[in-house]
Design an enzyme around this catalytic site. Structure first.
Site, PDB file in Angstrom:
ATOM      1  N   PHE A 105       2.241   9.758   3.384  1.00  0.00           N
ATOM      2  CA  PHE A 105       2.589   9.639   4.800  1.00  0.00           C
ATOM      3  C   PHE A 105       3.062   8.236   5.173  1.00  0.00           C
ATOM      4  CE2 PHE A 105      -2.047   9.137   4.448  1.00  0.00           C
ATOM      5  CZ  PHE A 105      -2.251   7.873   5.006  1.00  0.00           C
ATOM      6  N   ASP A 106       2.857   7.241   4.297  1.00  0.00           N
ATOM      7  CA  ASP A 106       3.338   5.886   4.617  1.00  0.00           C
ATOM      8  C   ASP A 106       3.289   5.032   3.359  1.00  0.00           C
ATOM      9  OD1 ASP A 106       4.319   3.797   6.129  1.00  0.00           O
ATOM     10  OD2 ASP A 106       2.378   3.213   6.940  1.00  0.00           O
ATOM     11  N   TYR A 110      -8.817   8.187  10.890  1.00  0.00           N
ATOM     12  CA  TYR A 110      -8.279   8.598  12.194  1.00  0.00           C
ATOM     13  C   TYR A 110      -9.148   9.627  12.904  1.00  0.00           C
ATOM     14  CZ  TYR A 110      -4.147   5.983  10.905  1.00  0.00           C
ATOM     15  OH  TYR A 110      -3.281   4.984  10.555  1.00  0.00           O
ATOM     16  N   TYR A 163       0.833  -1.201   0.000  1.00  0.00           N
ATOM     17  CA  TYR A 163       0.000   0.000   0.000  1.00  0.00           C
ATOM     18  C   TYR A 163       0.866   1.249   0.000  1.00  0.00           C
ATOM     19  CZ  TYR A 163       1.294   0.673   4.879  1.00  0.00           C
ATOM     20  OH  TYR A 163       2.011   0.874   6.029  1.00  0.00           O
ATOM     21  N   ILE A 180      -7.579   0.494  10.377  1.00  0.00           N
ATOM     22  CA  ILE A 180      -8.726   1.409  10.352  1.00  0.00           C
ATOM     23  C   ILE A 180      -9.905   0.751   9.644  1.00  0.00           C
ATOM     24  CG2 ILE A 180      -7.327   3.513  10.482  1.00  0.00           C
ATOM     25  CD1 ILE A 180      -7.710   3.832   7.473  1.00  0.00           C
ATOM     26  N   PHE A 203      -5.615   5.512  -0.180  1.00  0.00           N
ATOM     27  CA  PHE A 203      -4.667   4.405  -0.116  1.00  0.00           C
ATOM     28  C   PHE A 203      -4.684   3.663  -1.446  1.00  0.00           C
ATOM     29  CE2 PHE A 203      -5.447   5.061   4.388  1.00  0.00           C
ATOM     30  CZ  PHE A 203      -4.185   4.884   4.947  1.00  0.00           C
TER      31      PHE A 203
END
Length: 583
Positions: free
Chosen positions: A81-82, A127, A71, A101, A144
């Site tokens: 961010f990731d 979040y 991902y 999540i 994502f």
């Protein structure tokens, strides 16, 4: 990008604490059907999915499965961010367990293996109002880019948390073993610390009898041929509170120990219970071809070896030269073998265990190679080489149907005269089926068909009366009377059925009607006499029954203080009873 920001803990812990856990997960619609480049909403909370690349097959992962994904996560402005891809390490988690999540749990279960999709996840499914500082601001909608690499099915197979099964290698076909079947497995059982307590490179057992611990038999019934699985077993499906002492190479299992078992279902032999009493046991040694099986009256060619339980061979046919040929349902072989062969497919090899009742019975039987003693259970190994089915009604033209029905009726008559009522009944039933549908018949053919239907159903009713199947006898006679309302035999036999079912009023109606049509019929007159006697006897039993109740009531001794009142009440209550008794 913050390398500390990892999906397993950052997403899972945040969302489990802040969004209510896994109880809210199952509210998405079924997986939407998308074309590449198309985007649709999943559920009703703003989750969107855009298909980038189609996946394989048709299956989707389910809650509890362990999925493996790559991902990349970004904000709506494109800020990354990731990314598992940047770390070159796929991410694994259990779907639907609140480890990530909610948007992930809902979205990924709509994917197929190898599929690539972009999910747009609103803050409520990510979040929330708190965000995940410093990389994810409060109330952030996230995107994502996810690729579903694979998943392992993890099932709570007993629905009580006692056995979790993780599929390591998918099996073949779709069948699962059943309780009577004999399975061949490989397994290794370990304690949680890795100590191997038991293992086998190949062991065969009957499912219902089990082996090693209850978990093995329970698990194999959920597996496919060649499937490999990892079982996580709680004590109630292992060795419970007592554990198990060691012996030889088998190590001790401590009390209340969890077990990890690697299990492979190598193969199994299907075992079928045949016959009305389920006493004929057929174990398939080699699967046959296709779906067709011999019917009653089929000509079959087989190879067979017959043995006693001690291994003595008493017959061997078809192995040298020409195969052994016989016609099914003609008593050319013992009944158990006859029935078992009709359950086989071409090319099938089976072991058939037949108890005395369906073999040679209580008499000694001299066979080709040995004598079969009285009351012997026999075992046949049979290969069904080929067969030619007896023709069914749809294989015949109208004239052939009428001819076939007549032939089956004559066969039934011969069997009836020999006292073989069950087999005769089957012949009459088959005869009636040949001419069941007559819309294409000519007037002459309909006339012949009607006569045959009446004759077959009447004869079959006579069989059912002999077999004490009075309800079926009544139904068959009613069929005849629908075709010919003045048929005396049908009225007579239906009256017999009603009489045996204690429907005396209906029996009397039929007998009176039969006598109106044929006043001099001796059989009907005799049956009327029997009916009157039966009703008289029935009424006597009724009177005796109620009389006994009255006698028991009269024996009850009332107390002195309530004697007068009790006697008065008893008198009032028993007066109607005495009337009923006289009746």
């Amino acid at each position: 990008m913050d390398e500390e920001m990892e999906m397993p803990m950052g997403m899972g812990q945040e969302m489990m604490g802040g969004m209510g856990g896994e109880e809210d997960l199952d509210f998405a619609d079924e997986a939407p059907i998308l074309k590449v480049g198309e985007e649709k909403e999943i559920g009703k909370q703003g989750l969107k999915k855009k298909l980038v690349k189609e996946g394989e097959g048709w299956e989707n992962p389910e809650n509890g499965d362990e999925v493996e994904v790559h991902y990349t996560g970004t904000l709506l402005d494109g800020t990354k961010f990731d990314s598992s891809r940047d770390r070159n390490t796929p991410f694994k988690f259990k779907l639907g367990q609140g480890e990530v999540i909610k948007g992930w749990d809902l979205g990924i279960k709509t994917m197929r293996k190898g599929e690539n999709a972009i999910f747009t996840i609103p803050a409520e499914l990510a979040y929330g109002a708190s965000g995940s500082p410093p990389t994810i601001p409060p109330n952030s909608t996230l995107q994502f880019d996810v690729e579903l690499l694979s998943w392992s099915s993890v099932k709570d197979i007993c629905k009580d948390g006692g056995i979790f099964k993780k599929v390591l290698k998918e099996g073949e076909k779709w069948e699962n073993p059943r309780d009577p079947d004999e399975v061949f497995v490989k397994y290794e059982a370990r304690l949680e610390d890795g100590t191997v307590v038991s293992k086998s490179d190949g062991v065969e057992f009957t499912v219902k009898e089990g082996y090693f611990c209850p978990a093995l038999a329970t698990a194999v019934k959920t597996m496919k041929r060649t499937e490999k699985a990892l079982l996580t077993v709680k004590p109630q499906y292992g060795f419970g509170e007592k554990g198990r002492p060691g012996s030889g190479e088998e190590k001790t299992v401590p009390p209340n120990a969890n077990l990890m078992i690697d299990l492979e279902l190598v193969s199994w032999k299907t075992v079928t219970e045949i016959g009305d009493d389920k006493k004929i046991i057929k174990k398939i040694l080699k699967e046959g071809e296709g779906y067709e099986k011999p019917n009653e009256g089929a000509v079959v060619k087989v190879k067979l070896i017959g043995k006693l339980e001690n291994g003595t061979i008493f017959t061997k046919k078809g192995h040298e030269g020409q195969e052994f040929e016989f016609k099914t349902d003609e008593e050319e072989v013992v009944a158990g073998l006859d029935k078992a062969v009709m359950s086989m497919k071409k090319g099938e090899i089976a072991q058939i265990t037949i108890p005395p009742l369906h073999a040679f019975g209580s008499s000694e039987s001299k066979q080709d190679l040995a004598v079969v003693p009285p009351d012997s259970t026999v075992i046949y190994e049979v290969e069904l080489v080929s067969f030619v089915k007896d023709k069914e009604s749809w294989d015949l033209n109208n004239a052939e149907k009428i001819e076939a029905a007549g032939k089956k009726k004559e066969d039934g008559n011969a069997l009836f005269k020999s006292g073989k009522y069950e087999r005769a009944s089957k012949r009459y039933e088959k005869a009636a089926k040949f001419i069941e549908y007559e819309s294409s018949f000519s007037d002459e053919e309909k006339k012949q068909s009607k006569a045959l239907k009446i004759s077959c159903n009447l004869n079959n009713a006579a069989c059912k009366l002999k077999l004490k199947d009075y309800k079926q006898a009544e139904k068959l006679c009613t069929k005849v009377l629908e075709l010919e309302s003045t048929n005396v035999k049908a009225l007579f036999r239906r009256a017999q059925a009603y009489s045996n079912l204690a429907d005396f009023d209906l029996a009397e109606i039929d007998i009176k009607k039969a006598l109106e049509i044929d006043p001099d019929n001796k059989d009907v007159k005799l049956e009327y006499k029997k009916l009157k006697e039966k009703v008289k006897e029935y009424n006597k039993k009724d009177a005796k029954f109620y009389g006994n109740i009255f006698a028991k009531l009269s024996k009850l001794e009332p107390t002195e203080t309530n004697k007068s009142e009790a006697q008065s009440e008893a008198k009032q209550e028993t007066e109607p009873m005495s009337v009923d008794s006289k009746a």
